[in-house]
Design a protein around this motif. Sequence first.
Motif, PDB file in Angstrom:
ATOM      1  N   SER A   1       0.843  -1.349   0.343  1.00 16.62           N
ATOM      2  CA  SER A   1      -0.141  -0.060  -0.138  1.00 16.62           C
ATOM      3  C   SER A   1       0.755   1.091   0.380  1.00 16.62           C
TER       4      SER A   1
ATOM      5  N   ASN B   1     -11.412   6.947 -11.871  1.00 14.50           N
ATOM      6  CA  ASN B   1     -11.469   5.906 -10.841  1.00 14.50           C
ATOM      7  C   ASN B   1     -10.425   4.504 -10.603  1.00 14.50           C
TER       8      ASN B   1
ATOM      9  N   HIS C   1      -8.387   1.829  -7.611  1.00 12.31           N
ATOM     10  CA  HIS C   1      -7.847   1.362  -6.832  1.00 12.31           C
ATOM     11  C   HIS C   1      -7.305  -0.036  -6.686  1.00 12.31           C
TER      12      HIS C   1
ATOM     13  N   TYR D   1     -10.079  -4.869  -1.147  1.00  7.04           N
ATOM     14  CA  TYR D   1      -9.641  -2.800  -1.244  1.00  7.04           C
ATOM     15  C   TYR D   1      -8.774  -2.356  -0.564  1.00  7.04           C
TER      16      TYR D   1
ATOM     17  N   GLU E   1      -7.484   2.948  -2.831  1.00  5.33           N
ATOM     18  CA  GLU E   1      -8.526   3.699  -3.962  1.00  5.33           C
ATOM     19  C   GLU E   1      -8.342   5.080  -3.855  1.00  5.33           C
ATOM     20  N   GLU E   2      -8.179   6.243  -5.075  1.00 10.78           N
ATOM     21  CA  GLU E   2      -8.333   7.302  -5.156  1.00 10.78           C
ATOM     22  C   GLU E   2      -9.035   7.689  -6.431  1.00 10.78           C
ATOM     23  N   ARG E   3     -10.024   8.463  -5.837  1.00 12.76           N
ATOM     24  CA  ARG E   3     -10.940   8.800  -6.712  1.00 12.76           C
ATOM     25  C   ARG E   3     -10.909  10.006  -7.742  1.00 12.76           C
TER      26      ARG E   3
ATOM     27  N   SER F   1     -15.577  -0.053  -4.331  1.00 13.15           N
ATOM     28  CA  SER F   1     -14.281  -0.438  -4.090  1.00 13.15           C
ATOM     29  C   SER F   1     -13.875   0.047  -2.828  1.00 13.15           C
TER      30      SER F   1
ATOM     31  N   VAL G   1     -11.536   1.404   0.229  1.00 12.00           N
ATOM     32  CA  VAL G   1     -11.313   0.638   1.360  1.00 12.00           C
ATOM     33  C   VAL G   1     -11.387  -0.830   2.575  1.00 12.00           C
TER      34      VAL G   1
END
Length: 283
Positions: free
Chosen positions: A115, A132, A134, A145, A148-150, A159, A161
């Motif tokens: 991570s 998006n 992940h 998950y 996550e990056e949006r 999805s 975390v």
Amino acid sequence: MTLTNDVTAMPSDELSHAALEQRAEQRPSESPHAHGVTPAAERTLDILEFIATHGETRAAMLARELGIPRSSVYQLLDVLERHGFVTCLKDRHTYGIGLKTFEMGSAYSRQHRVSRIAHPVLARLVDDTGENGHLAVLHGSQIVYVLEERAAGRPPLVSGVGVRLPSHLTASGRAMLAGLPRAQVDALYPNRAAFVDRTGIGPKSPKELRALLNAIQLTGFAEEHGDVTPGFDSYAVAIRDYNGYPIAGLALTFVSNALSAERLDALRNRLKLAGEELSRDLQ
């Protein structure tokens, strides 16, 4: 193992602790849901934490230091031993950390490292593509998950975390499954009963899954089209360690039928480059 509360039946070296144990047994019982956990669960965690901190420990010391009745200590140790979380060193009459506890700690360390290293790579991927993104890891026949990056202006996804989803339905899961030995995949998905369904789309048998994974091995990336959530598609690649073993799945998710063929090609190419970069960083 049968124990007794009769102090006179205890070995002489344990008589000094008898009164303490009897007082502990006579305490008013705590509410089964106090602090959100049962007393047994709390005591189990106390035992594991004590052994992890102090090393090999006798049951008598656990009872004395934690204020748990001796009978309860032995019962909890028996459960922990059967599940591999502690091991009994019979020649020294002590208990130590078991293989299962070590494996869980190692898994956490690996996941935390993945991570930490993956975060900047994923952030750049999302910035470059505007979709998006992940990162997920395998947990049995599910994925979890972990990042996550949006992208700005993109709709939220399932999805988040910590969310778990069936591996065979997600692009991330399929990318990782395609990199596993066939025997391991067969063990995870031995028959039709192992295939969970969400939207009616996706493989429903070992044969269908094998065909899907074979195609992924040829193209180098996985995809899903509404298998998890109607109206959303995903592309993913496997992140591999120095042995080539898949340790994570890196994915982009976007609205179905919203992108041109050229745009989709660009997403796949950028995703592959990010996956290769992250695999190198983790080796």
